[in-house]
Motif scaffolding. Structure first.
Motif, PDB file in Angstrom:
ATOM      1  N   THR A 117       4.012 -31.806  -4.218  1.00  0.00           N
ATOM      2  CA  THR A 117       3.510 -33.004  -4.876  1.00  0.00           C
ATOM      3  C   THR A 117       2.546 -32.596  -5.991  1.00  0.00           C
ATOM      4  OG1 THR A 117       1.724 -33.220  -3.251  1.00  0.00           O
ATOM      5  CG2 THR A 117       3.770 -34.449  -2.806  1.00  0.00           C
ATOM      6  N   THR A 132      -2.021 -38.696  -5.637  1.00  0.00           N
ATOM      7  CA  THR A 132      -0.917 -37.788  -5.397  1.00  0.00           C
ATOM      8  C   THR A 132       0.363 -38.413  -5.908  1.00  0.00           C
ATOM      9  OG1 THR A 132      -2.030 -36.891  -3.443  1.00  0.00           O
ATOM     10  CG2 THR A 132       0.330 -36.472  -3.647  1.00  0.00           C
ATOM     11  N   THR A 134       4.602 -37.926  -6.559  1.00  0.00           N
ATOM     12  CA  THR A 134       5.742 -37.289  -5.902  1.00  0.00           C
ATOM     13  C   THR A 134       6.836 -36.988  -6.920  1.00  0.00           C
ATOM     14  OG1 THR A 134       5.220 -38.649  -3.971  1.00  0.00           O
ATOM     15  CG2 THR A 134       7.366 -37.562  -3.988  1.00  0.00           C
TER      16      THR A 134
END
Length: 137
Positions: A117, A132, A134
């Protein structure tokens, strides 16, 4: 002794600069509302909104309505560069991030996490917010 010091200094100067792990590609934001595409822009990295997954109600196009410059408030969010000027510091990528939701630009860092990630930080002074993202295929 001076020859040893000179030899070490020459080796250090000749060693290539370390670069942070690459972050180029397409990334789903933490809010899961957009896909950001990161790539090379001139001599630095930048990122733009490649896709909007959750737009405004009524099917209207998302625009930069919170921009502090009134002349830019009607520009579409799709295609908007939100990451700019990122260069490697050896461990991470440092640059600027624009948040269309607030209309503000922040100092930022990008770094790959061990799980693949992307750690995205936006900072004001010593205070940072971390998100975060992805990877998207």
């Amino acid at each position: 002794m001076w020859k040893s010091v000179a030899a070490l200094a020459a080796c250090a100067l000749a060693a290539p600069a370390m670069a942070a792990i690459p972050v180029s590609g397409k990334w789903l934001t933490a809010e899961r509302d957009s896909v950001i595409e990161i790539g090379v822009c001139g001599g630095t990295l930048c990122g733009h909104v490649a896709r909007i997954l959750k737009g405004p109600p009524g099917g209207k196009p998302a625009v930069d309505s919170n921009n502090p410059d009134p002349a830019l408030r009607a520009r579409p969010i799709r295609g908007l560069t939100i990451l700019s000027g990122f260069t490697s510091d050896g461990e991470a990528w440092e640059g600027r991030i624009y948040d269309p939701k607030s209309g503000k630009t922040y100092r930022s860092k990008l770094a790959r996490n061990p799980d693949g990630t992307l750690k995205v930080q936006g900072c004001i002074g010593p205070f940072c917010r971390t998100m975060t993202w992805t990877a998207v295929n």
